[in-house]
Write an enzyme that holds these catalytic residues in place. Structure first.
Site, PDB file in Angstrom:
ATOM      1  N   GLY A   1       0.818  -1.227   0.000  1.00 21.15           N
ATOM      2  CA  GLY A   1       0.000   0.000   0.000  1.00 21.15           C
ATOM      3  C   GLY A   1       0.841   1.261   0.000  1.00 21.15           C
ATOM      4  O   GLY A   1       2.078   1.213   0.073  1.00 21.15           O
ATOM      5  N   GLN A   2       0.116   2.416  -0.057  1.00 25.33           N
ATOM      6  CA  GLN A   2       0.814   3.710  -0.131  1.00 25.33           C
ATOM      7  C   GLN A   2       1.734   3.882   1.073  1.00 25.33           C
ATOM      8  O   GLN A   2       2.915   4.211   0.928  1.00 25.33           O
ATOM      9  CB  GLN A   2      -0.220   4.849  -0.138  1.00 25.33           C
ATOM     10  CG  GLN A   2       0.405   6.231  -0.189  1.00 25.33           C
ATOM     11  CD  GLN A   2      -0.530   7.353   0.227  1.00 25.33           C
ATOM     12  OE1 GLN A   2      -1.577   7.120   0.845  1.00 25.33           O
ATOM     13  NE2 GLN A   2      -0.148   8.574  -0.103  1.00 25.33           N
ATOM     14  N   LEU A   3       1.247   3.648   2.280  1.00 26.61           N
ATOM     15  CA  LEU A   3       2.058   3.769   3.498  1.00 26.61           C
ATOM     16  C   LEU A   3       2.934   2.539   3.683  1.00 26.61           C
ATOM     17  O   LEU A   3       4.122   2.634   3.977  1.00 26.61           O
ATOM     18  CB  LEU A   3       1.129   3.903   4.706  1.00 26.61           C
ATOM     19  CG  LEU A   3       0.896   5.281   5.265  1.00 26.61           C
ATOM     20  CD1 LEU A   3      -0.197   5.226   6.334  1.00 26.61           C
ATOM     21  CD2 LEU A   3       2.159   5.853   5.877  1.00 26.61           C
TER      22      LEU A   3
ATOM     23  N   ASP B   1       1.471  -9.124   1.600  1.00 21.07           N
ATOM     24  CA  ASP B   1       0.264  -8.564   0.992  1.00 21.07           C
ATOM     25  C   ASP B   1      -0.412  -9.711   0.229  1.00 21.07           C
ATOM     26  O   ASP B   1       0.049 -10.851   0.281  1.00 21.07           O
ATOM     27  CB  ASP B   1       0.616  -7.380   0.061  1.00 21.07           C
ATOM     28  CG  ASP B   1      -0.505  -6.333   0.042  1.00 21.07           C
ATOM     29  OD1 ASP B   1      -0.230  -5.143   0.302  1.00 21.07           O
ATOM     30  OD2 ASP B   1      -1.674  -6.724  -0.205  1.00 21.07           O
TER      31      ASP B   1
ATOM     32  N   ARG C   1      -0.442 -10.299  -2.865  1.00 25.68           N
ATOM     33  CA  ARG C   1       0.476 -10.879  -3.870  1.00 25.68           C
ATOM     34  C   ARG C   1       1.699  -9.968  -3.947  1.00 25.68           C
ATOM     35  O   ARG C   1       1.599  -8.777  -3.654  1.00 25.68           O
ATOM     36  CB  ARG C   1      -0.229 -10.985  -5.224  1.00 25.68           C
ATOM     37  CG  ARG C   1      -0.641  -9.656  -5.862  1.00 25.68           C
ATOM     38  CD  ARG C   1      -1.578  -9.858  -7.034  1.00 25.68           C
ATOM     39  NE  ARG C   1      -2.862 -10.430  -6.580  1.00 25.68           N
ATOM     40  CZ  ARG C   1      -3.835  -9.710  -6.011  1.00 25.68           C
ATOM     41  NH1 ARG C   1      -3.651  -8.410  -5.786  1.00 25.68           N
ATOM     42  NH2 ARG C   1      -4.971 -10.279  -5.620  1.00 25.68           N
TER      43      ARG C   1
ATOM     44  N   ASP D   1      -3.316 -13.206   2.939  1.00 32.55           N
ATOM     45  CA  ASP D   1      -4.660 -12.615   2.905  1.00 32.55           C
ATOM     46  C   ASP D   1      -5.056 -12.511   4.370  1.00 32.55           C
ATOM     47  O   ASP D   1      -5.304 -13.531   5.017  1.00 32.55           O
ATOM     48  CB  ASP D   1      -5.643 -13.518   2.139  1.00 32.55           C
ATOM     49  CG  ASP D   1      -7.075 -12.981   2.223  1.00 32.55           C
ATOM     50  OD1 ASP D   1      -7.915 -13.407   1.429  1.00 32.55           O
ATOM     51  OD2 ASP D   1      -7.336 -12.134   3.117  1.00 32.55           O
TER      52      ASP D   1
ATOM     53  N   TYR E   1     -15.382   3.180   6.166  1.00 33.99           N
ATOM     54  CA  TYR E   1     -13.954   3.186   6.514  1.00 33.99           C
ATOM     55  C   TYR E   1     -13.759   3.857   7.869  1.00 33.99           C
ATOM     56  O   TYR E   1     -13.114   3.302   8.763  1.00 33.99           O
ATOM     57  CB  TYR E   1     -13.199   3.933   5.430  1.00 33.99           C
ATOM     58  CG  TYR E   1     -11.780   4.307   5.738  1.00 33.99           C
ATOM     59  CD1 TYR E   1     -11.433   5.631   5.959  1.00 33.99           C
ATOM     60  CD2 TYR E   1     -10.781   3.347   5.771  1.00 33.99           C
ATOM     61  CE1 TYR E   1     -10.119   5.988   6.224  1.00 33.99           C
ATOM     62  CE2 TYR E   1      -9.460   3.698   6.023  1.00 33.99           C
ATOM     63  CZ  TYR E   1      -9.148   5.023   6.243  1.00 33.99           C
ATOM     64  OH  TYR E   1      -7.840   5.381   6.509  1.00 33.99           O
TER      65      TYR E   1
ATOM     66  N   LYS F   1     -12.583   2.255  11.447  1.00 33.13           N
ATOM     67  CA  LYS F   1     -11.402   2.762  12.171  1.00 33.13           C
ATOM     68  C   LYS F   1     -11.777   3.163  13.601  1.00 33.13           C
ATOM     69  O   LYS F   1     -11.046   2.889  14.549  1.00 33.13           O
ATOM     70  CB  LYS F   1     -10.781   3.940  11.421  1.00 33.13           C
ATOM     71  CG  LYS F   1     -10.075   3.543  10.131  1.00 33.13           C
ATOM     72  CD  LYS F   1      -8.947   2.550  10.388  1.00 33.13           C
ATOM     73  CE  LYS F   1      -8.198   2.180   9.119  1.00 33.13           C
ATOM     74  NZ  LYS F   1      -7.146   1.164   9.358  1.00 33.13           N
TER      75      LYS F   1
HETATM   76  C1  VAH Z   1      -8.514   8.342   2.763  1.00 28.40           C
HETATM   77  N1  VAH Z   1      -6.113   8.685   2.600  1.00 28.40           N
HETATM   78  O1  VAH Z   1      -8.632   9.363   2.081  1.00 28.40           O
HETATM   79  C2  VAH Z   1      -7.158   8.138   3.450  1.00 28.40           C
HETATM   80  C3  VAH Z   1      -7.132   8.833   4.785  1.00 28.40           C
HETATM   81  C4  VAH Z   1      -7.610  10.945   6.018  1.00 28.40           C
HETATM   82  C5  VAH Z   1      -7.809  10.186   4.770  1.00 28.40           C
HETATM   83  O2  VAH Z   1      -7.643   8.019   5.759  1.00 28.40           O
HETATM   84  O3  VAH Z   1      -9.366   7.514   2.896  1.00 28.40           O
END
Ligand code: VAH
Length: 324
Positions: free
Chosen positions: A12-14, A35, A37, A50, A140, A144
């Site tokens: 991923g990005q991070l 990850d 793959r 996975d 999302y 979180k």
């Molecule tokens: C998103 N880059 O946009 C993530 C982040 C604060 C945003 O969690 O979903």
């Protein structure tokens, strides 16, 4: 005891940048990237995991005698709205698997990334405090906020040392983000360097908290390095980098690219951004483990432009062919 780190979601990005930083800190052979793959021509220890499969996580933890887990796999805000129940299932099931494996296998420390997406209309828009009321409006963000409470539960009930940061929108040149509402702030720099017109999916005045990748990675490592007794917040720490709007970043880019053009074409992601803070109060992180950002919009822009020009030039011999 030797530190052996497992990074889940290392593509991923991070995750991709954090894996490299952790390898520099703990040694190449002591950090296992994982990850769904491997990326083509991946260099370094990699295992396919996975994270919805708890037995696969257990296998890798036992095989490498893992002592720390960084759980970076999740479906982000915008992408997550396409399939709400699948987003909830994946974001929560993978977290439960990581928490359970960590508890049962005596993992020393676990990192769980949260996000400013946990805030909703019930939180102050400016200088949003760490203990603000959380009423996230995306799946999302809901996952979180729930994850933060589960992290705190595993600390209180089982003594598991789970630590967490609420990342702002992360901006980096090393990797492309995927499915985030703040991702315009990465794409805009690519378009500037390629001298292409940029279509922004947020309004020009949509101010959001952002952070440069180098600051985000350093914050993560500083949090995980802090003495256990210094960690007073066991849900998740606010951290702030720099807040800006699309118009402000376009203005900064025009100092280097005077002809840069941007069109504002807000879509469904504007409604998500409307419910997020404009700025964040990170006093707790500063007081508890000495957090302090180093990059502002000017230095972010200068670094992004310089690094992306190098990448496109190297990748395409010259910028011209990069446009094709
Ligand atoms: C998103 N880059 O946009 C993530 C982040 C604060 C945003 O969690 O979903």
């Amino acid at each position: 005891m030797k530190t052996i780190v497992l990074v889940i979601g290392a593509n991923g990005q991070l995750g991709s940048v954090l894996t490299q930083s952790l390898r520099e800190k703990f040694g190449e052979s002591n950090v296992i990237a994982s990850d769904l793959r491997p990326k083509d021509n991946y260099k370094g220890i990699f295992e396919t995991i996975d994270a919805t499969d708890i037995n696969r996580i257990k296998e890798v933890v036992v095989q490498y005698q893992v002592t720390q887990i960084y759980h970076l796999a999740a479906i982000l805000s915008a992408k997550g709205e396409e399939t709400p129940l699948r987003t909830w299932d994946i974001n929560m099931k993978t977290l439960f698997n990581v928490l359970e494996v960590s508890r049962l296998h005596n993992i020393d420390k676990v990192f769980f990334p949260s996000s400013i997406a946990v805030f909703g209309e019930g939180a102050p828009l400016n200088d949003t405090p760490n203990n603000a009321y959380l009423d996230p409006a995306t799946v999302y963000g809901i996952s979180k906020a729930a994850g933060e409470n589960w992290a705190q539960y595993y600390f209180m009930r089982y003594g598991l040392d789970v630590r967490s940061i609420r990342y702002p929108g992360v901006i980096g040149y090393q990797s492309l983000p995927g499915g985030g509402t703040t991702d315009y702030a990465v794409d805009i720099y690519h378009k500037a360097v390629l001298e292409e017109k940029f279509s922004c999916f947020l309004k020009e005045d949509a101010t959001l908290p952002m952070i440069f990748m180098e600051d985000a990675i350093r914050a993560t490592i500083e949090l995980m390095d802090a003495p256990k007794e210094d960690i007073k917040v066991r849900t998740s720490y606010n951290i702030a980098g720099i807040s800006f709007s699309p118009a402000e970043v376009a203005q900064e880019i025009r100092k280097l690219y005077p002809d840069f053009q941007i069109a504002y074409e807000p879509d469904f992601r504007q409604e998500i951004a409307d419910r997020w803070p404009n700025s964040i109060d990170d006093t707790s992180a500063m007081n508890d483990w000495g957090w302090k950002p180093q990059f502002d919009l000017t230095s972010i822009t200068a670094t992004m432009i310089q690094k992306l020009k190098e990448k496109y030039t190297a990748g395409s011999k010259n910028l011209e062919t990069a446009k094709s």
